[in-house]
Design an enzyme around this catalytic site. Structure first.
Site, PDB file in Angstrom:
ATOM      1  CB  CYS A 146       4.790   0.965  -6.107  1.00 53.07           C
ATOM      2  SG  CYS A 146       4.493   2.454  -5.125  1.00 53.07           S
ATOM      3  CG  HIS A 202       9.429   4.321  -7.705  1.00 53.12           C
ATOM      4  ND1 HIS A 202       8.735   3.351  -8.398  1.00 53.12           N
ATOM      5  CD2 HIS A 202       8.757   4.482  -6.535  1.00 53.12           C
ATOM      6  CE1 HIS A 202       7.690   2.953  -7.690  1.00 53.12           C
ATOM      7  NE2 HIS A 202       7.684   3.633  -6.541  1.00 53.12           N
ATOM      8  CD  GLU A 203      10.703   5.830  -3.439  1.00 53.74           C
ATOM      9  OE1 GLU A 203       9.684   6.413  -3.000  1.00 53.74           O
ATOM     10  OE2 GLU A 203      10.727   4.598  -3.619  1.00 53.74           O
TER      11      GLU A 203
END
Length: 191
Positions: A110, A152-153
């Site tokens: 990340c 993820h986003e």
């Protein structure tokens, strides 16, 4: 930036300047974001900054809260499972996964916790529906890294960071790796 009436993707990807990336622990990363309702120059300027920051950080994707903005939008620039480079953005995203998804474990990191990655299982196919920079409906379907990035986003926009998906042991491994590499990523990074 001057007042614009239209901002196509290729301009969004080339007109911005990078800014520092927010780190885990900052409140904006741990709460759900506000929906995008204004699809005009302010959003386009934000998207220019996001693309520039993601590029400077060599990221696969970047969500608005990662640069301190409480808004449900992310950008992406990564390959799918077929090696095709995919670039774009999604405002107000919603993810759809297969009822019985095939999960693939791969290293995931990340940009808000730079210098560290751990194996994380995620579905290898995702469909993300939302809006483009003009408020028009869009759908992005992805495999491989793109599928991982879309998930993820979208998580970021719901106030979820990658560590929330990890076991205690994986969290410790991620923390050790981040601490070891932290000197390479000052708080001004990647600006």
């Amino acid at each position: 930036m001057k007042e614009l009436q239209y901002m196509p993707l290729d301009q969004l990807m080339t007109l911005g300047s990078p800014v520092p990336i927010a780190r885990w622990g900052e409140p904006v990363l741990h709460r759900p974001c506000a929906q995008v309702t204004d699809f005009g120059p302010d959003l386009w300027n934000l998207l220019c900054t996001m693309f520039a920051t993601n590029t400077a950080a060599s990221g696969a994707g970047l969500a608005a809260p990662q640069i301190g903005v409480d808004l449900a939008v992310f950008v992406f620039d990564c390959e799918d499972a077929f090696g095709r480079r995919r670039q774009g953005l999604v405002c107000n995203p919603a993810i759809t996964l297969a009822a019985d998804p095939f999960e693939e474990t791969d290293l995931e990191g990340c940009l808000s916790y730079p210098g560290a990655a751990v194996p994380l299982a995620r579905p290898d196919f995702a469909i993300c529906r939302g809006q483009d920079q003009f408020g028009e409906p869009i759908t992005v379907a992805g495999t491989g890294t793109l599928a991982r990035c879309l998930q993820h986003e979208t998580d970021h926009l719901g106030g979820v960071v990658m560590a929330d998906h990890l076991t205690t042991e994986q969290q410790r491994a991620l923390q050790r790796e981040h601490k070891l590499n932290a000197p390479r990523y000052p708080m001004s990074w990647p600006a």
